[in-house]
Motif scaffolding. Structure first.
Motif, mmCIF file in Angstrom:
data_model
loop_
_atom_site.group_PDB
_atom_site.id
_atom_site.type_symbol
_atom_site.label_atom_id
_atom_site.label_comp_id
_atom_site.label_asym_id
_atom_site.label_seq_id
_atom_site.Cartn_x
_atom_site.Cartn_y
_atom_site.Cartn_z
ATOM 1 N N ASN A 6 0.842 -1.203 0.000
ATOM 2 C CA ASN A 6 0.000 0.000 0.000
ATOM 3 C C ASN A 6 0.877 1.252 0.000
ATOM 4 O O ASN A 6 2.106 1.174 -0.096
ATOM 5 C CB ASN A 6 -0.976 -0.013 1.181
ATOM 6 N N HIS A 7 0.246 2.411 0.120
ATOM 7 C CA HIS A 7 0.992 3.670 0.009
ATOM 8 C C HIS A 7 1.999 3.846 1.149
ATOM 9 O O HIS A 7 3.026 4.492 0.981
ATOM 10 C CB HIS A 7 0.027 4.863 -0.080
ATOM 11 N N TRP A 8 1.724 3.267 2.327
ATOM 12 C CA TRP A 8 2.669 3.377 3.442
ATOM 13 C C TRP A 8 3.987 2.664 3.123
ATOM 14 O O TRP A 8 5.058 3.122 3.528
ATOM 15 C CB TRP A 8 2.072 2.822 4.732
ATOM 16 N N HIS A 9 3.906 1.557 2.416
ATOM 17 C CA HIS A 9 5.132 0.852 2.028
ATOM 18 C C HIS A 9 5.989 1.719 1.092
ATOM 19 O O HIS A 9 7.211 1.770 1.227
ATOM 20 C CB HIS A 9 4.792 -0.481 1.352
ATOM 21 N N TRP A 10 5.320 2.378 0.147
ATOM 22 C CA TRP A 10 6.056 3.238 -0.786
ATOM 23 C C TRP A 10 6.667 4.443 -0.075
ATOM 24 O O TRP A 10 7.790 4.846 -0.378
ATOM 25 C CB TRP A 10 5.156 3.692 -1.928
ATOM 26 N N LEU A 11 5.903 5.015 0.861
ATOM 27 C CA LEU A 11 6.438 6.159 1.602
ATOM 28 C C LEU A 11 7.640 5.738 2.456
ATOM 29 O O LEU A 11 8.651 6.459 2.520
ATOM 30 C CB LEU A 11 5.351 6.784 2.473
ATOM 31 N N ALA A 48 9.814 7.253 -5.277
ATOM 32 C CA ALA A 48 9.030 6.356 -4.422
ATOM 33 C C ALA A 48 7.991 7.138 -3.630
ATOM 34 O O ALA A 48 6.854 6.676 -3.453
ATOM 35 C CB ALA A 48 9.950 5.584 -3.482
ATOM 36 N N LEU A 49 8.338 8.321 -3.156
ATOM 37 C CA LEU A 49 7.366 9.154 -2.442
ATOM 38 C C LEU A 49 6.232 9.594 -3.365
ATOM 39 O O LEU A 49 5.067 9.656 -2.948
ATOM 40 C CB LEU A 49 8.057 10.370 -1.832
ATOM 41 N N GLY A 82 3.964 6.669 -3.711
ATOM 42 C CA GLY A 82 3.165 6.543 -2.491
ATOM 43 C C GLY A 82 2.026 7.544 -2.446
ATOM 44 O O GLY A 82 0.895 7.198 -2.072
ATOM 45 N N SER A 105 -2.026 6.672 -2.725
ATOM 46 C CA SER A 105 -2.994 7.083 -1.706
ATOM 47 C C SER A 105 -4.218 7.753 -2.343
ATOM 48 O O SER A 105 -5.293 7.778 -1.743
ATOM 49 C CB SER A 105 -2.350 8.010 -0.690
ATOM 50 N N GLN A 153 2.267 0.219 -10.187
ATOM 51 C CA GLN A 153 3.068 0.896 -9.160
ATOM 52 C C GLN A 153 4.547 0.828 -9.526
ATOM 53 O O GLN A 153 5.253 1.842 -9.488
ATOM 54 C CB GLN A 153 2.840 0.241 -7.797
#
Length: 150
Positions: free
Chosen positions: A9-14, A39-40, A43, A47, A56
């Motif tokens: 999910n977006h938390w992993h990318w952040l 990567a940010l 993310g 989101s 992704q």
């Protein structure tokens, strides 16, 4: 393996982006900076939009290539501009346009002049008396070409 990739999910990318930015602190000359920023971006994009894991990774690869290419191009153009105007490590070229007062008579042809913290071989088409202010107008190797201040 596919199930693991589908759970990203977006938390992993952040977190991945922040980890890459932390690696940049170790001194990687800007490359991990742009990968981390990519990567940010992924993310943030994830989101807002629900996209699959394939998209992704394709987005991350695309953003990484674009940002690093833009940084490389910016640096290349900056280095070209700096090379044209710099006299760093070209000490004799830094002397062009400098003025000095002669501390001894200077004959026609070759002689030595004191300029800065050293003496230099110099060439002149006319002779000068002591106390004359001369200008360096040309440099060939370590030989300075001088003329009277105008």
């Amino acid at each position: 393996m596919i199930e693991l990739l589908q759970q990203v999910n977006h938390w992993h990318w952040l977190a991945f982006g922040l980890a890459l930015l932390c690696f940049e602190i170790l001194g990687t000359a800007g490359y991990f900076l742009w990968l981390g920023i990519s990567a940010l971006i992924v993310g943030a994009l994830l989101s807002l939009l629900p996209i699959g894991w394939q998209m992704q990774w394709m987005s991350f690869a695309t953003f990484s290539l674009i940002t690093t290419w833009l940084w490389w191009r910016f640096q290349r153009n900056k280095d070209r501009k700096d090379d044209k105007v710099t006299t760093l490590n070209k000490r004799s070229n830094q002397l062009i346009g400098q003025f000095t007062t002669l501390d001894s008579d200077f004959p026609v042809g070759r002689g030595r002049i004191a300029l800065g913290d050293t003496t230099w071989s110099a060439v002149s088409e006319e002779s000068f008396e002591i106390g004359t202010v001369v200008e360096v107008y040309k440099v060939e190797g370590i030989v300075l070409f001088i003329r009277a201040k105008q």
